[in-house]
Write an enzyme that holds these catalytic residues in place. Structure first.
Site, PDB file in Angstrom:
ATOM      1  N   TYR A  31     -28.879 -15.830  29.784  1.00 26.80           N
ATOM      2  CA  TYR A  31     -28.210 -14.355  29.692  1.00 26.80           C
ATOM      3  C   TYR A  31     -29.398 -13.134  28.784  1.00 26.80           C
ATOM      4  O   TYR A  31     -29.338 -12.094  29.149  1.00 26.80           O
ATOM      5  CB  TYR A  31     -27.275 -14.252  29.696  1.00 26.80           C
ATOM      6  CG  TYR A  31     -26.207 -14.669  30.273  1.00 26.80           C
ATOM      7  CD1 TYR A  31     -26.049 -15.834  31.260  1.00 26.80           C
ATOM      8  CD2 TYR A  31     -24.991 -13.795  30.747  1.00 26.80           C
ATOM      9  CE1 TYR A  31     -25.121 -15.854  32.386  1.00 26.80           C
ATOM     10  CE2 TYR A  31     -23.715 -13.163  31.941  1.00 26.80           C
ATOM     11  CZ  TYR A  31     -24.077 -14.966  31.749  1.00 26.80           C
ATOM     12  OH  TYR A  31     -22.672 -14.148  32.958  1.00 26.80           O
ATOM     13  N   LYS A  40     -25.424 -29.615  29.747  1.00 25.39           N
ATOM     14  CA  LYS A  40     -26.217 -30.466  30.650  1.00 25.39           C
ATOM     15  C   LYS A  40     -27.548 -31.188  30.067  1.00 25.39           C
ATOM     16  O   LYS A  40     -28.367 -30.895  29.973  1.00 25.39           O
ATOM     17  CB  LYS A  40     -27.183 -29.411  31.923  1.00 25.39           C
ATOM     18  CG  LYS A  40     -27.292 -30.386  33.201  1.00 25.39           C
ATOM     19  CD  LYS A  40     -26.552 -31.229  33.367  1.00 25.39           C
ATOM     20  CE  LYS A  40     -27.371 -31.200  34.681  1.00 25.39           C
ATOM     21  NZ  LYS A  40     -26.469 -32.190  35.555  1.00 25.39           N
ATOM     22  N   ASP A  95     -21.754 -30.773  34.749  1.00 26.95           N
ATOM     23  CA  ASP A  95     -20.748 -30.994  35.867  1.00 26.95           C
ATOM     24  C   ASP A  95     -19.766 -32.050  36.057  1.00 26.95           C
ATOM     25  O   ASP A  95     -18.666 -31.560  36.910  1.00 26.95           O
ATOM     26  CB  ASP A  95     -22.201 -31.470  37.372  1.00 26.95           C
ATOM     27  CG  ASP A  95     -23.204 -32.912  36.195  1.00 26.95           C
ATOM     28  OD1 ASP A  95     -22.616 -32.976  35.273  1.00 26.95           O
ATOM     29  OD2 ASP A  95     -23.814 -33.817  37.117  1.00 26.95           O
ATOM     30  N   ASP A 153     -19.331 -18.939  31.837  1.00 34.85           N
ATOM     31  CA  ASP A 153     -19.380 -17.983  32.518  1.00 34.85           C
ATOM     32  C   ASP A 153     -18.384 -18.865  33.609  1.00 34.85           C
ATOM     33  O   ASP A 153     -16.944 -18.568  34.749  1.00 34.85           O
ATOM     34  CB  ASP A 153     -20.538 -17.378  32.835  1.00 34.85           C
ATOM     35  CG  ASP A 153     -20.333 -16.224  33.956  1.00 34.85           C
ATOM     36  OD1 ASP A 153     -19.347 -15.500  33.771  1.00 34.85           O
ATOM     37  OD2 ASP A 153     -21.421 -16.068  35.077  1.00 34.85           O
ATOM     38  N   ASP A 175     -14.553 -18.701  35.160  1.00 34.94           N
ATOM     39  CA  ASP A 175     -13.778 -18.291  36.516  1.00 34.94           C
ATOM     40  C   ASP A 175     -12.659 -19.419  37.543  1.00 34.94           C
ATOM     41  O   ASP A 175     -12.115 -19.623  37.639  1.00 34.94           O
ATOM     42  CB  ASP A 175     -14.472 -18.302  37.174  1.00 34.94           C
ATOM     43  CG  ASP A 175     -15.079 -16.851  37.040  1.00 34.94           C
ATOM     44  OD1 ASP A 175     -14.990 -15.391  36.445  1.00 34.94           O
ATOM     45  OD2 ASP A 175     -15.690 -15.830  38.332  1.00 34.94           O
TER      46      ASP A 175
HETATM   47  C1  IPM Z   1     -17.934 -12.447  32.694  1.00 35.35           C
HETATM   48  C2  IPM Z   1     -18.607 -11.111  33.248  1.00 35.35           C
HETATM   49  C3  IPM Z   1     -19.770 -10.836  33.207  1.00 35.35           C
HETATM   50  C4  IPM Z   1     -20.761 -12.379  32.064  1.00 35.35           C
HETATM   51  C5  IPM Z   1     -20.387 -10.131  33.889  1.00 35.35           C
HETATM   52  C6  IPM Z   1     -20.252  -8.430  34.661  1.00 35.35           C
HETATM   53  C7  IPM Z   1     -22.114  -9.530  33.247  1.00 35.35           C
HETATM   54  O1  IPM Z   1     -18.697 -12.377  34.729  1.00 35.35           O
HETATM   55  O2  IPM Z   1     -17.233 -11.811  31.189  1.00 35.35           O
HETATM   56  O3  IPM Z   1     -17.709 -13.479  33.009  1.00 35.35           O
HETATM   57  O4  IPM Z   1     -21.319 -12.920  33.158  1.00 35.35           O
HETATM   58  O5  IPM Z   1     -21.036 -12.728  31.297  1.00 35.35           O
HETATM   59 MG    MG Z   2     -17.475 -14.493  34.807  1.00 33.69          MG
END
Ligand code: IPM
Ligand code: MG
Length: 362
Positions: A141, A191, A223, A247, A251
């Site tokens: 990042y 990884k 993975d 990240d 999710d």
């Molecule tokens: C998160 C989001 C952010 C990230 C984006 C909005 C930049 O996806 O906080 O998980 O990738 O960190």
């Molecule tokens: Mg995110």
């Protein structure tokens, strides 16, 4: 006690969910001797439109001076042009970096009443209670160089993943300390079979683990971890991982809790606020949800639970944090649902209605 909170509603549903969380914070403050000083500042697309930058200096300075920051969401189709030089996400990344918030805590505790809202079979979700500690200010990042160039006659893009030992050590310590307060199990995800960064990560985490002999440490490749997260999620306690893996995995993990809309997060560094607690940034993990923005139907629970984390980590108000978590839990147990977690045929509350229910249970 006085507490200074910088509010960054941001884009899309951000303002709606932050308004809900503020109502809950206000109610809690009335019940204890807490005087909240909340000021709102621009960030993300909204700041680009008004000031030409996703993170105006006034916003960053206000956040540096505040005891805690509560953020809604940034981004939206209006600012999605891949050739644009200013992007809403720069606001959030700049804030994380500017406040040196290197440890992002993302707890996943599916509510028993919501097991049916997850696409996973309920028996898989039984006993799931984990926290992902995501490194937040390093890795791909932020690595340099990041550029476009011509290479062998073609357009080429370069991103760089890099980590220093210090960056790994400090976030690893946060994870080990957290595991110590929980079930004493730490899973480090990397990884290491491919990436040099991951080999340094694994070596460093292994070395730090000698300071924590009471914690059981395992290393899993990312993975495989992504698979185990849905095949045996209850086996995890604390998961430690680098920025981009975190990240992606968070999710995925949000699916366990029925909806991303339920998931809070806290981003912490090593700076203390005026109260001698961690200066932190609190935000739901969901995005700006442009498809439902402005309709007043967003699920505010992720932001309300983020406000609870704010009370816990930045104001030292553990009891009040639990009060909020208890009220959310009761609302869910008694069948109150926003659209994202309602089953077909179930009554759907809008943002203000579910917030009202949570306020009643407080
Ligand atoms: C998160 C989001 C952010 C990230 C984006 C909005 C930049 O996806 O906080 O998980 O990738 O960190
Ligand atoms: Mg995110």
């Amino acid at each position: 006690m006085d507490a200074y909170i910088a509010l960054l509603p941001g884009d899309g549903i951000g303002p709606e969910v932050v308004e809900a969380a503020c109502a809950v914070l206000d109610a809690v403050a009335q019940g204890c001797e807490l005087v909240l000083h909340c000021e709102t500042y621009p960030i993300g697309g909204q700041a680009i439109d008004a000031y030409g930058t996703a993170l105006p200096d006034t916003t960053l300075h206000a956040c540096l001076a505040a005891d805690a920051v509560l953020l809604g969401a940034v981004g939206g189709p209006k600012w999605d042009d891949p050739t644009a030089s200013v992007r809403p996400e720069q606001g959030l990344l700049g804030l994380r970096k500017g406040l040196d918030l290197f440890a992002n805590l993302r707890p996943v505790q599916p509510h028993p009443a919501l097991l049916g809202s997850s696409p996973l079979r309920p028996e898989r979700l039984q006993g799931v209670d984990l926290v992902v500690v995501r490194e937040l200010t390093g890795g791909i990042y932020f690595g340099q160089p990041r550029l476009r160039r011509t290479f062998e006659g073609q357009e080429q893009a370069v991103d760089t993943m890099s980590y220093t030992v210090n960056e790994i050590e400090r976030v690893a310590r946060v994870a080990f300390e957290l595991a110590r307060q929980r079930r004493k199990k730490l899973t480090s995800v990397d990884k290491a079979n491919v990436l040099e960064c991951s080999r340094l990560w694994r070596q460093t985490v292994t070395r730090i683990s000698q300071e924590y002999p009471d914690i059981q440490l395992e290393h899993i490749l990312v993975d495989a971890a992504s698979m185990f997260l849905i095949t045996r999620p209850a086996s995890f306690d604390v998961i430690l991982t680098e920025n981009m893996f975190g990240d992606i995995l968070t999710d995925e993990a949000s699916v366990l809790s029925g909806s991303m809309g339920n998931m809070p997060s806290a981003s912490l560094g090593s700076a203390y606020n005026r109260l001698g607690k961690a200066r932190g940034l609190y935000e739901p993990i969901h995005g700006s949800a442009p498809d439902i923005a402005g309709q007043g139907i967003a699920n505010p629970i992720g932001t309300i639970l983020s406000a609870a984390m704010l009370l816990r980590h930045s104001l030292g108000l553990e009891m009040q944090a639990q009060q909020i978590e208890g009220a959310v839990s009761k609302a869910l147990a008694n069948g109150y649902r926003t659209g994202d977690i309602a089953q077909p045929g179930e009554h759907r509350l809008d943002t203000r209605q579910i917030t009202g229910v949570i306020l009643d249970y407080l």
